[in-house]
Motif scaffolding. Structure first.
Motif, PDB file in Angstrom:
ATOM      1  N   ALA A 240       0.830  -1.207   0.000  1.00  0.00           N
ATOM      2  CA  ALA A 240       0.000   0.000   0.000  1.00  0.00           C
ATOM      3  C   ALA A 240       0.864   1.256   0.000  1.00  0.00           C
ATOM      4  O   ALA A 240       0.596   2.208  -0.749  1.00  0.00           O
ATOM      5  N   ILE A 241       1.888   1.275   0.822  1.00  0.00           N
ATOM      6  CA  ILE A 241       2.774   2.441   0.882  1.00  0.00           C
ATOM      7  C   ILE A 241       3.472   2.650  -0.457  1.00  0.00           C
ATOM      8  O   ILE A 241       3.559   3.782  -0.966  1.00  0.00           O
ATOM      9  N   GLU A 242       3.937   1.574  -1.048  1.00  0.00           N
ATOM     10  CA  GLU A 242       4.619   1.668  -2.341  1.00  0.00           C
ATOM     11  C   GLU A 242       3.696   2.237  -3.417  1.00  0.00           C
ATOM     12  O   GLU A 242       4.078   3.154  -4.170  1.00  0.00           O
ATOM     13  N   VAL A 243       2.483   1.712  -3.502  1.00  0.00           N
ATOM     14  CA  VAL A 243       1.541   2.151  -4.529  1.00  0.00           C
ATOM     15  C   VAL A 243       1.136   3.606  -4.326  1.00  0.00           C
ATOM     16  O   VAL A 243       1.113   4.410  -5.271  1.00  0.00           O
ATOM     17  N   LEU A 244       0.818   3.967  -3.096  1.00  0.00           N
ATOM     18  CA  LEU A 244       0.349   5.323  -2.827  1.00  0.00           C
ATOM     19  C   LEU A 244       1.445   6.358  -3.067  1.00  0.00           C
ATOM     20  O   LEU A 244       1.200   7.429  -3.633  1.00  0.00           O
TER      21      LEU A 244
ATOM     22  N   GLY B  26      -4.331  -3.369  -7.139  1.00  0.00           N
ATOM     23  CA  GLY B  26      -5.440  -2.765  -7.859  1.00  0.00           C
ATOM     24  C   GLY B  26      -6.372  -1.995  -6.955  1.00  0.00           C
ATOM     25  O   GLY B  26      -6.835  -0.896  -7.290  1.00  0.00           O
ATOM     26  N   ARG B  27      -6.679  -2.561  -5.792  1.00  0.00           N
ATOM     27  CA  ARG B  27      -7.580  -1.878  -4.856  1.00  0.00           C
ATOM     28  C   ARG B  27      -6.971  -0.576  -4.363  1.00  0.00           C
ATOM     29  O   ARG B  27      -7.663   0.445  -4.243  1.00  0.00           O
ATOM     30  N   VAL B  28      -5.693  -0.589  -4.049  1.00  0.00           N
ATOM     31  CA  VAL B  28      -5.047   0.629  -3.556  1.00  0.00           C
ATOM     32  C   VAL B  28      -4.956   1.678  -4.662  1.00  0.00           C
ATOM     33  O   VAL B  28      -5.176   2.873  -4.424  1.00  0.00           O
ATOM     34  N   GLU B  29      -4.664   1.240  -5.873  1.00  0.00           N
ATOM     35  CA  GLU B  29      -4.591   2.178  -6.997  1.00  0.00           C
ATOM     36  C   GLU B  29      -5.918   2.893  -7.220  1.00  0.00           C
ATOM     37  O   GLU B  29      -5.946   4.057  -7.626  1.00  0.00           O
ATOM     38  N   ARG B  30      -7.015   2.212  -6.928  1.00  0.00           N
ATOM     39  CA  ARG B  30      -8.342   2.801  -7.151  1.00  0.00           C
ATOM     40  C   ARG B  30      -8.982   3.282  -5.847  1.00  0.00           C
ATOM     41  O   ARG B  30     -10.207   3.405  -5.757  1.00  0.00           O
ATOM     42  N   LEU B  31      -8.152   3.584  -4.871  1.00  0.00           N
ATOM     43  CA  LEU B  31      -8.653   3.992  -3.561  1.00  0.00           C
ATOM     44  C   LEU B  31      -9.628   5.161  -3.661  1.00  0.00           C
ATOM     45  O   LEU B  31     -10.598   5.247  -2.897  1.00  0.00           O
TER      46      LEU B  31
ATOM     47  N   ALA C 189     -16.406   2.650  -5.923  1.00  0.00           N
ATOM     48  CA  ALA C 189     -17.641   3.086  -5.256  1.00  0.00           C
ATOM     49  C   ALA C 189     -17.678   2.568  -3.824  1.00  0.00           C
ATOM     50  O   ALA C 189     -17.332   1.417  -3.562  1.00  0.00           O
ATOM     51  N   PRO C 190     -18.098   3.397  -2.877  1.00  0.00           N
ATOM     52  CA  PRO C 190     -18.212   2.946  -1.483  1.00  0.00           C
ATOM     53  C   PRO C 190     -19.426   2.057  -1.277  1.00  0.00           C
ATOM     54  O   PRO C 190     -20.331   1.998  -2.119  1.00  0.00           O
ATOM     55  N   ILE C 191     -19.452   1.371  -0.138  1.00  0.00           N
ATOM     56  CA  ILE C 191     -20.630   0.609   0.261  1.00  0.00           C
ATOM     57  C   ILE C 191     -21.799   1.599   0.398  1.00  0.00           C
ATOM     58  O   ILE C 191     -21.661   2.623   1.084  1.00  0.00           O
ATOM     59  N   PRO C 192     -22.925   1.325  -0.219  1.00  0.00           N
ATOM     60  CA  PRO C 192     -24.038   2.297  -0.188  1.00  0.00           C
ATOM     61  C   PRO C 192     -24.851   2.241   1.100  1.00  0.00           C
ATOM     62  O   PRO C 192     -26.047   1.919   1.102  1.00  0.00           O
ATOM     63  N   PHE C 193     -24.198   2.555   2.209  1.00  0.00           N
ATOM     64  CA  PHE C 193     -24.924   2.653   3.469  1.00  0.00           C
ATOM     65  C   PHE C 193     -25.949   3.788   3.382  1.00  0.00           C
ATOM     66  O   PHE C 193     -25.718   4.807   2.741  1.00  0.00           O
TER      67      PHE C 193
END
Length: 257
Positions: free
Chosen positions: A9-13, A197-202, A206-210
């Motif tokens: 995560a640190i590397e990607v960000l 991939g998840r970190v790249e698209r942080l 789309a968030p959870i639709p609470f």
């Protein structure tokens, strides 16, 4: 596994140009117990009320330095990633203690002195994103919709909906890695790619639709209106629709629906 995900995560960000503020609670020797020692200056020395003292300390700038530093990090962040192993169906005690102490009255709850007016989508952390990355020792089947442990998204509901959405954060679907007691080389490669991939698209996923408290579904700010999802009950009634499957699932790492 957790430290491995942190490093990625640190590397990607950083590669994307983001500044990363990290809190390694064990390395910090974080004090996990929320008690009277958190309040060197007391509003009431006759009776310890954690809510009263938390509000007083936050409003008057007399919190302990470790709590102030963690709040500074949170307030400066556009997104918060919590990485932890699943221990007894929740976060480790040290991380729960971090929340207990850092989520102060006047900041994470009781925002602007307005009681519960600003919560579940509004509040001191509104506008920030949040993501859980959880390493799970057991197999995905145990956390499937009919699995013996229960669906992971429901086990983590007190964290995603309560701890994070309550003070206003937009919470992304959880990234989960199952069977972490023993992972073979090929699967580790899949996990790494999925997590990258998840970190790249942080800031894109789309968030959870609470359902937000102040969006009209809760007329009295307590109970869903009769016409909203009238045939549903339980935790997931507070989600507008089922969360989208995470990229981890698309890359071959099982994620329960």
């Amino acid at each position: 596994m957790t430290n491995h995900l942190v490093d990625i995560a640190i590397e990607v960000l950083k590669a994307q140009g983001h500044e990363v503020l990290q809190s390694d609670l064990y390395a910090m020797g974080w004090k996990a117990v929320f008690d009277g020692e958190d309040f060197p200056e007391r509003a009431n020395r006759e009776r310890l009320s954690l809510i009263e003292e938390s509000g007083y300390a936050f409003a008057n700038g007399c919190q302990t330095p470790d709590v102030e530093e963690e709040q500074r990090k949170i307030q400066a962040a556009d997104a918060v990633i919590l990485l932890f192993p699943l221990w007894w169906f929740s976060m480790p005690a040290i991380m729960k203690g971090w929340v207990d102490r850092v989520w102060a009255y006047g900041l994470a709850y009781g925002y602007q002195g307005a009681g519960n007016a600003y919560r579940y989508g509004d509040g001191g952390f509104a506008g920030k994103r949040a993501l859980l990355a959880v390493s799970v020792g057991g197999p995905a089947e145990d956390y499937s919709p009919r699995g013996i442990n229960g669906p992971l998204e429901q086990l983590l509901f007190p964290i995603t909906h309560g701890t994070l959405f309550f003070p206003g954060m937009q919470v992304l679907p959880t990234f989960a890695v199952y069977g972490t007691v023993r992972i073979e080389g090929n699967r580790m490669t899949e996990v790494d790619a999925a997590w990258r991939g998840r970190v790249e698209r942080l800031f894109d996923d789309a968030p959870i639709p609470f359902r937000p408290q102040n969006g009209g579904d809760y007329p009295d700010r307590h109970v869903l209106a009769d016409h909203v999802a009238p045939t549903r009950t339980g935790l997931m009634v507070h989600v507008v629709e089922a969360p989208r499957p995470s990229v981890a699932e698309e890359c071959g790492v099982p994620v329960p629906r």
